[in-house]
Design an enzyme around this catalytic site. Structure first.
Site, PDB file in Angstrom:
ATOM      1  N   LYS A 189       0.973  -1.087  -0.283  1.00 23.80           N
ATOM      2  CA  LYS A 189       0.105  -0.239   0.018  1.00 23.80           C
ATOM      3  C   LYS A 189       0.946   1.175  -0.104  1.00 23.80           C
ATOM      4  CE  LYS A 189      -3.759   0.054   2.468  1.00 23.80           C
ATOM      5  NZ  LYS A 189      -4.716   0.076   3.703  1.00 23.80           N
TER       6      LYS A 189
HETATM    7  C1  E4P Z   1      -7.841   1.638   3.959  1.00 21.07           C
HETATM    8  O1  E4P Z   1      -6.857   1.741   3.401  1.00 21.07           O
HETATM    9  C2  E4P Z   1      -7.692   2.119   5.367  1.00 21.07           C
HETATM   10  O2  E4P Z   1      -7.037   1.247   5.975  1.00 21.07           O
HETATM   11  C3  E4P Z   1      -8.878   2.039   6.284  1.00 21.07           C
HETATM   12  O3  E4P Z   1     -10.060   1.438   5.533  1.00 21.07           O
HETATM   13  C4  E4P Z   1      -9.611   3.346   6.708  1.00 21.07           C
HETATM   14  O4  E4P Z   1     -10.729   2.910   7.564  1.00 21.07           O
HETATM   15  P1  E4P Z   1     -11.085   3.695   8.780  1.00 21.07           P
HETATM   16  O5  E4P Z   1     -11.704   5.103   8.108  1.00 21.07           O
HETATM   17  O6  E4P Z   1     -12.271   3.141   9.280  1.00 21.07           O
HETATM   18  O7  E4P Z   1     -10.007   4.076   9.778  1.00 21.07           O
END
Ligand code: E4P
Length: 225
Positions: free
Chosen positions: A86
């Site tokens: 990522k």
């Molecule tokens: C995605 O890459 C993030 O890790 C995640 O989905 C963010 O979720 P949140 O807004 O519930 O922290």
């Protein structure tokens, strides 16, 4: 639609995997921090829980492109070459994506808040682009609409990138993306459980069992007949 577990908690991941047909696990540095363990050891443990075809997504921490590339290569050495790295859609992140994709690294572009960020990430070679649906809703934007817009644009682009929508707080947001033909969503374990739950389903099963037992015996099934 592919469904991922958005968690770094072993017990939660195990619980969901035992029931739902999921396509992998996505993590982020904040989710790993919640576990208060060595993050790489935690990722190795999660990796060990996955079956063939299930993906693990883990994020680089470095802020400069050159460091992201070195970090990504190290993560691949430790966690396997099929891991999805990522990378946030910062200018340095896009620079890193171009180089990493040329090296054949699987990339998930993350921290996406606009459709144009997703288009640029797709052009830079990201296989998945992850807009934050609920975080967009929280700032007064329409997170689902942004995700649908990304999905529509990516399906018309020659680059083979797909939507992996993230950050959900309710079933409705996920349902709307499923209806729009979204490629994938990543969802926290407690919300994933809600995707299946309906009280009337439980009641229907309870009623069927009670009717069956009324002509057989308590606890009996077809196996005893
Ligand atoms: C995605 O890459 C993030 O890790 C995640 O989905 C963010 O979720 P949140 O807004 O519930 O922290």
């Amino acid at each position: 639609m592919r469904i991922y577990i958005d968690s770094a908690n072993i017990k939660d991941i195990e619980k969901v995997m035992n029931i739902l047909p999921v396509d992998g696990v996505t993590t982020n540095p904040s989710l790993l921090a919640r576990e208060k363990t060595n993050p790489m050891e935690q990722l190795k443990a999660i990796r060990g829980m996955l079956c063939k075809g299930q993906e693990l997504h883990a994020q680089v921490i470095s802020s400069l492109a050159e460091d992201m590339i070195i970090e990504a290569q190290h993560m691949r050495e430790v966690l396997g070459e099929d891991i999805f790295i990522k990378v946030p859609v910062t200018p340095e992140g896009i620079k890193a994506m171009k180089k990493l994709s040329a090296l054949g690294v699987n990339i998930t572009a993350t921290a996406i808040y606009t459709p144009m960020q997703a288009v640029i990430a797709a052009k830079a070679g990201a296989k998945w682009t992850a807009p934050y649906v609920n975080r967009l809703d929280m700032i007064g934007a329409d997170g689902v609409q942004v995700a649908i817009s990304i999905h529509n644009m990516l399906t018309r682009m020659p680059a083979s990138s797909e939507l992996l929508a993230a950050s959900f707080k309710n079933v409705e947001q996920i349902l709307k993306l499923a209806e729009a033909g979204a490629g994938a969503v990543t969802v926290a374990p407690d919300l994933l459980e809600q995707l299946l739950y309906h009280p009337l389903t439980d009641k229907a099963v309870w009623d069927f069992t009670a009717d069956f037992e009324s002509i057989t015996a308590k606890g009996s099934t077809m196996r005893e007949l």
